[in-house]
Write a protein that holds these residues in place. Sequence first.
Motif, PDB file in Angstrom:
ATOM      1  N   UNK A 299       0.815  -1.222   0.000  1.00 25.06           N
ATOM      2  CA  UNK A 299       0.000   0.000   0.000  1.00 25.06           C
ATOM      3  C   UNK A 299       0.846   1.268   0.000  1.00 25.06           C
ATOM      4  N   UNK A 300       2.139   1.140   0.269  1.00 29.94           N
ATOM      5  CA  UNK A 300       3.040   2.291   0.157  1.00 29.94           C
ATOM      6  C   UNK A 300       3.510   2.504  -1.280  1.00 29.94           C
ATOM      7  N   UNK A 301       3.341   1.502  -2.135  1.00 29.82           N
ATOM      8  CA  UNK A 301       4.017   1.487  -3.430  1.00 29.82           C
ATOM      9  C   UNK A 301       3.108   1.586  -4.653  1.00 29.82           C
ATOM     10  N   UNK A 302       1.925   1.012  -4.603  1.00 36.43           N
ATOM     11  CA  UNK A 302       1.150   0.814  -5.834  1.00 36.43           C
ATOM     12  C   UNK A 302       0.762   2.134  -6.488  1.00 36.43           C
ATOM     13  N   UNK A 303       0.213   3.062  -5.712  1.00 43.38           N
ATOM     14  CA  UNK A 303      -0.214   4.332  -6.305  1.00 43.38           C
ATOM     15  C   UNK A 303       0.971   5.072  -6.912  1.00 43.38           C
ATOM     16  N   UNK A 304       2.061   5.174  -6.165  1.00 48.23           N
ATOM     17  CA  UNK A 304       3.232   5.866  -6.677  1.00 48.23           C
ATOM     18  C   UNK A 304       3.825   5.192  -7.898  1.00 48.23           C
ATOM     19  N   UNK A 305       3.818   3.856  -7.904  1.00 43.64           N
ATOM     20  CA  UNK A 305       4.319   3.130  -9.068  1.00 43.64           C
ATOM     21  C   UNK A 305       3.482   3.441 -10.309  1.00 43.64           C
ATOM     22  N   UNK A 306       2.161   3.480 -10.151  1.00 42.22           N
ATOM     23  CA  UNK A 306       1.289   3.820 -11.282  1.00 42.22           C
ATOM     24  C   UNK A 306       1.576   5.233 -11.789  1.00 42.22           C
ATOM     25  N   UNK A 307       1.854   6.137 -10.880  1.00 45.23           N
ATOM     26  CA  UNK A 307       2.129   7.529 -11.262  1.00 45.23           C
ATOM     27  C   UNK A 307       3.468   7.633 -11.980  1.00 45.23           C
ATOM     28  N   UNK A 308       4.483   6.895 -11.504  1.00 45.77           N
ATOM     29  CA  UNK A 308       5.777   6.871 -12.210  1.00 45.77           C
ATOM     30  C   UNK A 308       5.601   6.340 -13.626  1.00 45.77           C
TER      31      UNK A 308
END
Length: 208
Positions: free
Chosen positions: A150-159
């Motif tokens: 949950x720390x990674x998925x949103x940011x990964x999608x944005x990258x």
Amino acid sequence: FPDDSIMGEEGGRQSGTSGRSWHVDPLDGTTNFVHGLPLFGTSIGLVAAGRPVLGVVTAPVLGWTFHSAGAGAFLNDQPIHTSGVDELGRALLVTGFPYLRNDKHDNLPDFTAFMRASQGVRRLGSAALDLCFVACGWLDGFWERHIKSWDLVAGAAIVLGAGGQVSDPDGGPFVAETGSILASNGRLQPAMLEQLVATRARRCESPG
């Protein structure tokens, strides 16, 4: 979407059958929040067919909202893009350190290696925002091995929406549930991966 799975730091897990999973962190950067440092936020991301496809990260004190749904990435509705830095020696990187402080979860060897190989490494305290800052081109790459999905998925999608690249730090595809990630502007992905693999190999060769 009642058949979707949910993975939440505070709400636990809810299984589903759709093949889609939502990864939710109501407060990423808790230590920053407790100390009044405004680098914290809320992160909501969606994985479909094993790939991050949607992300929203908001930093409420700063008034920033980052988002991507696959076609581009945005900060407060303005398009953002990863940087054009293509040499590790000119890169400004960012990482984090796990709460579990032991040899197995130690990030110091990678941190030391990248400090020597790059222009600098920052430690800001919020993985979700770290990834968004890579998407903005303010930072050029991010890695971490022991963290939650949950720390990674949103940011990964944005990258990804901003033109960057994400993978496992050992070179495989990014799998959110492993809690490991290498994210960059794409140009630096091979050099960062080479450094991470080399550092891990040296650790495995060390006695003890």
